[in-house]
Scaffold this active site. Structure first.
Site, PDB file in Angstrom:
ATOM      1  N   ASN A  66       0.836  -1.195   0.000  1.00  0.00           N
ATOM      2  CA  ASN A  66       0.000   0.000   0.000  1.00  0.00           C
ATOM      3  C   ASN A  66       0.872   1.246   0.000  1.00  0.00           C
ATOM      4  O   ASN A  66       1.347   1.682   1.041  1.00  0.00           O
ATOM      5  CB  ASN A  66      -0.907  -0.007   1.232  1.00  0.00           C
ATOM      6  CG  ASN A  66      -2.084  -0.928   1.055  1.00  0.00           C
ATOM      7  OD1 ASN A  66      -2.796  -0.851   0.056  1.00  0.00           O
ATOM      8  ND2 ASN A  66      -2.294  -1.820   2.010  1.00  0.00           N
TER       9      ASN A  66
ATOM     10  N   SER B 137       5.657  13.894   0.041  1.00  0.00           N
ATOM     11  CA  SER B 137       6.549  14.873  -0.601  1.00  0.00           C
ATOM     12  C   SER B 137       7.746  15.095   0.292  1.00  0.00           C
ATOM     13  O   SER B 137       7.563  15.277   1.466  1.00  0.00           O
ATOM     14  CB  SER B 137       5.836  16.206  -0.771  1.00  0.00           C
ATOM     15  OG  SER B 137       5.822  16.907   0.453  1.00  0.00           O
ATOM     16  N   SER B 138       8.872  15.175  -0.176  1.00  0.00           N
ATOM     17  CA  SER B 138       9.720  14.298  -0.960  1.00  0.00           C
ATOM     18  C   SER B 138      11.139  14.490  -0.493  1.00  0.00           C
ATOM     19  O   SER B 138      11.976  15.088  -1.156  1.00  0.00           O
ATOM     20  CB  SER B 138       9.647  14.600  -2.465  1.00  0.00           C
ATOM     21  OG  SER B 138       8.323  14.430  -2.952  1.00  0.00           O
TER      22      SER B 138
ATOM     23  N   GLU C 140      10.410  14.479  -8.518  1.00  0.00           N
ATOM     24  CA  GLU C 140       9.703  13.576  -9.409  1.00  0.00           C
ATOM     25  C   GLU C 140       9.292  14.345 -10.658  1.00  0.00           C
ATOM     26  O   GLU C 140       8.905  15.508 -10.582  1.00  0.00           O
ATOM     27  CB  GLU C 140       8.427  13.047  -8.743  1.00  0.00           C
ATOM     28  CG  GLU C 140       8.617  12.520  -7.330  1.00  0.00           C
ATOM     29  CD  GLU C 140       8.272  13.555  -6.267  1.00  0.00           C
ATOM     30  OE1 GLU C 140       7.248  14.242  -6.409  1.00  0.00           O
ATOM     31  OE2 GLU C 140       9.029  13.692  -5.299  1.00  0.00           O
TER      32      GLU C 140
END
Lengths: 157, 157, 157
Positions: free
Chosen positions: B38, B43-44, B100
């Protein structure tokens, strides 16, 4: 592990009108019985041997992992639906697979699609399906409406 | 703290076709080795002194925090790519920065962009970069395809 | 419970330009003081008896649950704003409700909307409001800009 492994789950769904799109979403969560919790969205696995409950009395404000489908529309008269399905494996050491789907259209059609998605996902894994569960909700939009369906994971103690 | 501090990480990527957009995404997660967990999107940031592993055997159904880029297309023939980069700091008391990026285009170009994004983010912090890691995945869409790249965080015990 | 119950919260906001949309978002998180943590988005409840702090010194890389509104624009000259509001209940056994809103327009107008959304959400619950808190941020876009407002939940020990 970073997070505790979920041991229980339940299926739920709701629909609501609202003052804004987010208010409609909030109302749908309330109608589904999870509107006073902090839903953390996840993708989309049922842990092995997870036990189903008909509902769970969640503490207000708790952080609750869930896989859900939701759709909101502000087009009066539009029919929208959201659905989730769980494919449970024959082998109890394997995990189940949750799929979510939403779109314009009636509940029956959206639920049919999400069930096929879950079956396809198990075929991709090469796993046998023991049971296929699903829940769906339809909303006939008056002004601003949301339809929502969810699989909520939990660990009671 | 609400959640445990992650101590380990790994980079992974995958691509897949699927029966629907979500099935393609599910297939890309499977190909990346994280399809039976799951994923909780975050962020990040890479915590200070986080240790890299080549891969981690994640328990099925576990809740797993990850930063990821994903793109899905249903335009046959379209080339799509997803990439993540981590800029690691010279000062081991500082955290790393994950970026990303995804879009139409070839892997090389998307990976180049995400690496520049991570460098820019460290410049904004005024921090020196010790190492720049990245991974990217390209998908030449047949019917419905997803490309995905991820940094997965974990704490083994 | 899967996750620990949050006991404290704070309101924060930030705005930034950036090299890409994600870099602008990263810069807005940094300006808000939460750019070196892993924000996990949740919907959107303040647990009962949660204590407000003016700010919290979050460990770098920590996973931090937050409800936030963010908007990014790459249209030079555009004015964008993001806002969050918390409606706190009269009855301290009830939870508070967080609402998020963002859009084109000035800070005052977006903040007004989000405050009304929180009031509407409490009306839907049939609950009395003791206090209404909010924070908002405006960004006059130069090249690529983000405005962000957040309610961050935490548990200090």
């Amino acid at each position: 592990m970073i997070f505790k492994m979920p041991t229980h789950y339940f299926l739920t769904a709701g629909a609501s009108e609202g003052y804004t799109r987010l208010n409609a979403f909030d109302g749908a969560l309330l109608q589904a019985g999870i509107g006073n919790t902090n839903i953390v969205k996840m993708s989309s696995i049922l842990p092995p041997r997870c036990q189903q409950l008909s509902s769970i009395d969640l503490p207000p404000g708790a952080l609750v992992p869930a896989a859900y489908a939701a759709i909101t529309s502000d087009v009066p008269g539009e029919i929208i639906s959201a659905a989730v399905a769980i494919a449970l494996p024959e082998d109890e050491n394997q995990n189940g697979l949750i799929m979510e789907y939403s779109g314009k259209g009636e509940r029956r059609q959206i639920e049919e699609t999400v069930r096929t998605m879950a079956v396809e996902g198990m075929m991709l894994r090469g796993w046998e399906i023991k049971d296929l569960q699903s829940i769906a909700m339809e909303c006939n939009v008056a002004n601003i409406g949301t339809a929502l369906a969810a699989v909520v994971l939990w660990s009671p103690d």
